[in-house]
Design a protein around this motif. Structure first.
Motif, short mmCIF file in Angstrom:
data_model
loop_
_atom_site.label_atom_id
_atom_site.label_comp_id
_atom_site.label_asym_id
_atom_site.label_seq_id
_atom_site.Cartn_x
_atom_site.Cartn_y
_atom_site.Cartn_z
N GLY A 275 0.81 -1.23 0.00
CA GLY A 275 0.00 0.00 0.00
C GLY A 275 0.83 1.26 0.00
O GLY A 275 0.29 2.35 0.17
N THR A 276 2.14 1.12 -0.16
CA THR A 276 2.99 2.32 -0.04
C THR A 276 3.73 2.69 -1.31
O THR A 276 4.27 3.78 -1.41
N SER A 277 3.76 1.78 -2.27
CA SER A 277 4.50 2.11 -3.50
C SER A 277 3.60 2.90 -4.45
O SER A 277 2.38 2.71 -4.47
N TYR A 278 4.24 3.78 -5.18
CA TYR A 278 3.50 4.67 -6.09
C TYR A 278 4.11 4.61 -7.48
O TYR A 278 5.32 4.44 -7.64
N ILE A 279 3.23 4.77 -8.47
CA ILE A 279 3.69 4.99 -9.84
C ILE A 279 3.11 6.34 -10.22
O ILE A 279 1.90 6.48 -10.38
N GLY A 280 3.99 7.34 -10.33
CA GLY A 280 3.49 8.70 -10.52
C GLY A 280 2.82 9.16 -9.25
O GLY A 280 3.40 9.08 -8.16
N VAL A 281 1.58 9.62 -9.40
CA VAL A 281 0.85 10.06 -8.21
C VAL A 281 -0.15 9.00 -7.76
O VAL A 281 -0.86 9.20 -6.78
N MET A 282 -0.19 7.89 -8.48
CA MET A 282 -1.16 6.85 -8.14
C MET A 282 -0.52 5.70 -7.40
O MET A 282 0.62 5.32 -7.71
N LYS A 283 -1.28 5.16 -6.45
CA LYS A 283 -0.80 3.99 -5.73
C LYS A 283 -0.68 2.82 -6.70
O LYS A 283 -1.54 2.65 -7.58
N THR A 284 0.34 2.00 -6.49
CA THR A 284 0.51 0.82 -7.35
C THR A 284 -0.68 -0.12 -7.20
O THR A 284 -1.13 -0.74 -8.18
N SER A 285 -1.21 -0.20 -5.99
CA SER A 285 -2.36 -1.08 -5.75
C SER A 285 -3.57 -0.60 -6.55
O SER A 285 -4.33 -1.41 -7.10
N ASP A 286 -3.75 0.72 -6.64
CA ASP A 286 -4.86 1.27 -7.44
C ASP A 286 -4.68 0.95 -8.92
O ASP A 286 -5.63 0.58 -9.61
N ILE A 287 -3.43 1.09 -9.36
CA ILE A 287 -3.16 0.79 -10.78
C ILE A 287 -3.40 -0.69 -11.06
O ILE A 287 -3.95 -1.06 -12.09
N ALA A 288 -2.98 -1.53 -10.09
CA ALA A 288 -3.19 -2.97 -10.28
C ALA A 288 -4.68 -3.30 -10.37
O ALA A 288 -5.10 -4.09 -11.23
N ALA A 289 -5.47 -2.65 -9.51
CA ALA A 289 -6.93 -2.87 -9.54
C ALA A 289 -7.50 -2.40 -10.88
O ALA A 289 -8.34 -3.08 -11.49
N LEU A 290 -6.99 -1.27 -11.33
CA LEU A 290 -7.45 -0.70 -12.60
C LEU A 290 -7.10 -1.63 -13.77
O LEU A 290 -7.91 -1.85 -14.68
N LYS B 87 9.74 0.56 18.97
CA LYS B 87 9.89 1.26 17.68
C LYS B 87 9.53 0.29 16.56
O LYS B 87 9.75 -0.93 16.69
N THR B 88 8.95 0.85 15.54
CA THR B 88 8.59 -0.01 14.40
C THR B 88 8.37 0.84 13.14
O THR B 88 8.08 2.04 13.24
N THR B 89 8.53 0.16 12.01
CA THR B 89 8.14 0.76 10.73
C THR B 89 7.04 -0.14 10.18
O THR B 89 7.24 -1.35 10.04
N PHE B 90 5.91 0.45 9.93
CA PHE B 90 4.76 -0.36 9.55
C PHE B 90 4.94 -0.98 8.17
O PHE B 90 5.44 -0.33 7.25
N ASP B 91 4.52 -2.23 8.10
CA ASP B 91 4.66 -3.00 6.86
C ASP B 91 3.79 -2.41 5.76
O ASP B 91 2.82 -1.72 6.02
N MET B 92 4.16 -2.74 4.53
CA MET B 92 3.38 -2.20 3.40
C MET B 92 2.02 -2.87 3.26
O MET B 92 1.13 -2.34 2.61
N ARG B 93 1.87 -4.06 3.90
CA ARG B 93 0.56 -4.71 3.85
C ARG B 93 -0.30 -4.22 5.01
O ARG B 93 0.15 -4.27 6.17
N PRO B 94 -1.50 -3.74 4.75
CA PRO B 94 -2.34 -3.17 5.81
C PRO B 94 -2.61 -4.14 6.96
O PRO B 94 -2.61 -3.73 8.12
N SER B 95 -2.82 -5.42 6.65
CA SER B 95 -3.15 -6.36 7.73
C SER B 95 -1.96 -6.56 8.67
O SER B 95 -2.11 -6.58 9.90
N THR B 96 -0.75 -6.64 8.10
CA THR B 96 0.46 -6.77 8.93
C THR B 96 0.68 -5.51 9.74
O THR B 96 1.09 -5.57 10.91
N ALA B 97 0.43 -4.36 9.09
CA ALA B 97 0.58 -3.08 9.81
C ALA B 97 -0.35 -3.04 11.01
O ALA B 97 0.03 -2.56 12.09
N ASN B 98 -1.56 -3.54 10.84
CA ASN B 98 -2.51 -3.57 11.96
C ASN B 98 -1.99 -4.45 13.10
O ASN B 98 -2.10 -4.08 14.27
N ASP B 99 -1.38 -5.58 12.75
CA ASP B 99 -0.80 -6.46 13.79
C ASP B 99 0.34 -5.75 14.52
O ASP B 99 0.47 -5.85 15.75
N GLN B 100 1.17 -5.04 13.74
CA GLN B 100 2.28 -4.30 14.35
C GLN B 100 1.76 -3.25 15.32
O GLN B 100 2.34 -3.03 16.39
#
Lengths: 522, 224
Positions: A275-290, B87-100
């Motif tokens: 949920g944190t990677s971006y392509i341009g201004v759009m989230k990669t997850s959004d692009i994948a869904a699209l 201290k932590t850095t939240f994972d990129m997956r929302p479910s894992t971040a919630n566990d953290q």
């Protein structure tokens, strides 16, 4: 600077300004002819340029209109040809399906007729009529008995024998008659059978007749299109516009469905691609869904194309049937897999939402987890899963309105461009006319500025050469007057304009210079 | 007609894609955040730690995947990794971040519950130095150092802290700066304390903010 300029002639600004004004008026008077020419030439040049522009735009509009008409007729003819072809195919199917059985039907009818005929023949065979022994019996009865017992007995025996014979004959006759009736009664179901068969034939013939009428109607439409009648063009244009709006509306609905679908899978996609990677201004997850949604739409397009419902890709349409069937199976499989993935993603979205809600509640200390009412919690979960599975298939049908939209887009765009050109042409003509009018007004305004020296000049001319004035007036009424004289004449212009306005003009007439300019511009 | 059909098809698909992309293109791309919360555990300030839990909950609810958070205590010598509670850095997956987040909350709750006695001295500068080191290491786009303290520094003998701190790009927020008994006698002491910290932070290139009303935490960190 301006003050210094004002005090060049005198210390008093009023006096100096008056002198400047006088100089200006004199200068304007002296350069009157040149000033008039500049104003008139400028106005006329702009007017002519605008007229040329208007003429060019009119030609362009005309050409575009013609092209639109041709395209509309071509498309209409193509559609009519397809419709006629379809009608003929239906007739062919009808003939193949129904009339292929006609020989057997004919045989059945013939057999029934033969049977009826045979029965009729049998019923026509007459039973032997009772012999005409009645008279003999009567004669014997009338014989005098003379009391002779032997004679009486003989006569009695004869009478009885005759009567017995008569009864037997009558019985045989009755039997034969009842047999005839039985035969005739047996013929009744055959008649009914034949009647039914003939009714079937009649229905089939009637169906064919209706198809024939439909073909006649289509042929009439096709003929109108081929002739290029205005009614056909109008009908086709109206049809294209209706198609455009209906298809547009359906596409908007489909786009909204796509957005709902997108919202359904965008969040769970972040579990897959982060949920944190971006392509341009759009989230990669959004692009994948699209991308998933777009692939579903593409698969839907290919599926409908391979089913020959739409004709957006000629290459798919021209494939052989085996390949087309393979493609159909492959696209349907991919679509089903994607729909299943979407259903699972929708379920995951629900789980994520639950998890987030539980965390939020634990952070705000509202409840110690599991506070969400779980009694009917399965309903939205199942609903989301079903939506996730159904929406891809629903989106697959976007190909049908898309094709209609694209087909009608050409006509609608053409009509819009023609309308824009028409408006532009009117504007150009209006600007040209307005500039010409302003130039004329400026000429009069010029004379207004120098009215004092003009009045003096007119007075002097009036006094010194009254005869010349009359000559000038006469010469102005004659044709072929020089332009300068015509422009300076106050009397002539309204009359000449009136004369011009009386002649009706249907087509914009250009003078020789304008015509040559227009031709060169082409 | 073929080119028109293909162009029209491309245009229609582009419109569809554009309309879908509009749903995600409304806002600029957000950057990751790093938050370092310093908890004053000296003397009577330990009684305020329940408020710190509320701040932590707010932070956990606000931060998302790829954000970093650390909570450390301020004691007699705070420039140490040992003072970091969690201290932590939240994972990129929302479910894992919630566990953290759940685990993080559990750690802090346990710390607050087990804290019996406060530290003898208060080394705020050391804690800030440690915080700066941490947030700079995360390379986050937005860096926050939250100081949950009365800002009264009380260094042990021999500790040197009177030097400038580099705080470029870091937003320092003083939370719940309580008034001391001496402040009541001369409120200027409180003002001077705040001003000296503000000056120190701004001289170091950071920005300074004070939030005393914990009901107004909404704008503490701009949520995505």
């Amino acid at each position: 600077m301006f003050n210094e300029f004002l005090r060049v002639w005198s210390d008093s600004p009023g006096v100096s300004l008056s002198i400047w004004l006088a100089i200006l008026v004199v200068a304007l008077y002296l350069g009157r002819d040149q000033g008039h020419k500049v104003l008139e030439a400028s106005g006329r040049t702009v007017f002519r340029t605008m007229r040329i522009w208007g003429f060019t735009l009119a030609r362009l509009e005309q050409r575009l209109s013609l092209r639109n008409r041709e395209i509309l007729l071509a498309e209409g003819a193509k559609a009519a040809e397809k419709a006629i072809e379809r009608e003929f195919t239906r007739v062919n199917t009808l003939v193949e399906r129904d009339l292929s059985q006609y020989p057997s039907l004919h045989r059945e009818i013939a057999e029934t007729i033969e049977k009826i005929e045979a029965d009729y023949q049998k019923s026509a065979e007459t039973a032997p009529l009772p012999p005409a022994w009645g008279e003999v019996v009567e004669t014997i009865s009338a014989l005098p008995t003379n009391g002779d017992a032997t004679m009486n007995k003989i006569l009695q025996n004869i009478k009885e024998a005759v009567e017995e014979s008569h009864e037997e004959t009558l019985k045989a006759y009755k039997k034969a008659s009842s047999e005839k009736h039985a035969l005739l009664a047996a013929m009744q179901p055959d008649w009914r059978k034949m009647d039914n068969k003939l009714q079937v034939v009649n229905e089939k013939i009637t169906g064919l007749d209706e198809r024939t009428k439909a073909i006649d109607s289509q042929i009439a439409t096709y003929e109108n299109i081929r002739k290029g009648t205005d009614a056909a063009v109008s009908s086709l244009g109206s049809s294209a516009l209706t198609q455009f709006f209906i298809a547009g509306l359906v596409l908007v609905v489909a786009a909204l469905g796509g957005l709902i679908n997108f919202q359904l899978i965008a969040l769970p996609m972040s579990e897959m691609v982060g949920g944190t990677s971006y392509i341009g201004v759009m989230k990669t997850s959004d692009i994948a869904a699209l991308v998933i949604i777009l692939i579903e739409i593409a698969m839907g397009l290919f599926l409908l194309e391979s089913l020959r419902i739409t004709h957006l890709f000629p290459m798919i349409g021209s494939m052989d049937d085996k390949m087309r069937r393979r493609m159909m199976v492959i696209t349907l499989t991919i679509l089903t897999i994607l729909a299943t993935i979407e259903a699972s993603l929708a379920y995951m979205r629900d789980l994520l939402a639950l998890d987030r809600e539980a965390l939020r509640q634990s952070l705000t200390s509202v409840g110690a987890g599991g506070a969400v009412d779980a009694q009917f919690r399965w309903i939205p979960s199942v609903g989301q899963m079903i939506m996730g599975f159904i929406l891809p298939f629903a989106l697959a049908f976007i190909a049908i309105p898309l094709e209609s939209f694209i087909h009608s887009l050409r006509t609608v765009l053409g009509a819009l461009v023609i309308g824009a050109l028409r408006v532009l042409r009117v504007l150009v003509r209006m600007v040209g006319g307005a500039v010409l009018h302003i130039s004329r007004v400026l000429v009069h305004f010029y004379d207004l500025l120098i009215m004092v020296p003009l009045s003096i000049e007119r007075l002097i001319v009036h006094r010194t050469r009254p005869s010349e004035r009359q000559t000038d007036a006469k010469s102005l009424e004659e044709p072929g007057v020089p332009e300068e004289i015509e422009a300076s004449s106050e009397v002539k212009k309204p009359a000449a304009r009136k004369a011009r306005s009386t002649s009706k003009r249907k087509i914009p007439v250009l003078d020789d210079e304008l015509s040559s300019d227009a031709l060169q511009s082409q | 007609m073929k080119w028109l059909k293909q162009t029209g098809f491309a245009a229609a698909v582009s419109i569809l894609v554009a309309s879908m992309m509009l749903a995600g293109c409304g806002e600029p791309r957000p950057t990751s955040k790093a938050v370092y919360l310093l908890l004053d555990t000296s003397g009577t300030y330990t009684q305020e730690l329940n408020k710190a839990q509320a701040i932590m909950n707010y932070l956990l609810a606000t931060l998302n995947s790829d954000d970093s958070i650390a909570i450390a205590r301020i004691d007699s010598g705070s420039f140490s990794e040992k003072d970091i509670i969690a201290k932590t850095t939240f994972d990129m997956r929302p479910s894992t971040a919630n566990d953290q987040k759940r685990l993080f909350k559990h750690k802090i709750d346990a710390f607050v519950a087990n804290l019996k006695q406060g530290s003898a001295n208060t080394d705020i500068t050391g804690g800030v130095l440690q915080a700066v080191e941490y947030v700079n290491e995360t390379h986050a786009g937005e860096k926050y150092v939250l100081i949950f303290s009365d800002l009264e520094e009380d260094l042990p003998k021999g500790h040197i802290r009177d030097f400038p701190i580099k705080l470029e790009g870091i937003e320092v927020v003083a939370l719940n700066v309580t008034k001391l008994r001496s402040d009541n006698i001369d409120p200027r002491d409180y003002q001077h304390r705040l001003e000296s910290w503000q000056e120190r932070v701004q001289q170091g290139g950071g920005s300074w903010r004070v939030v005393n009303d914990l009901e107004r935490l909404d704008n503490l960190i701009v949520a995505r």
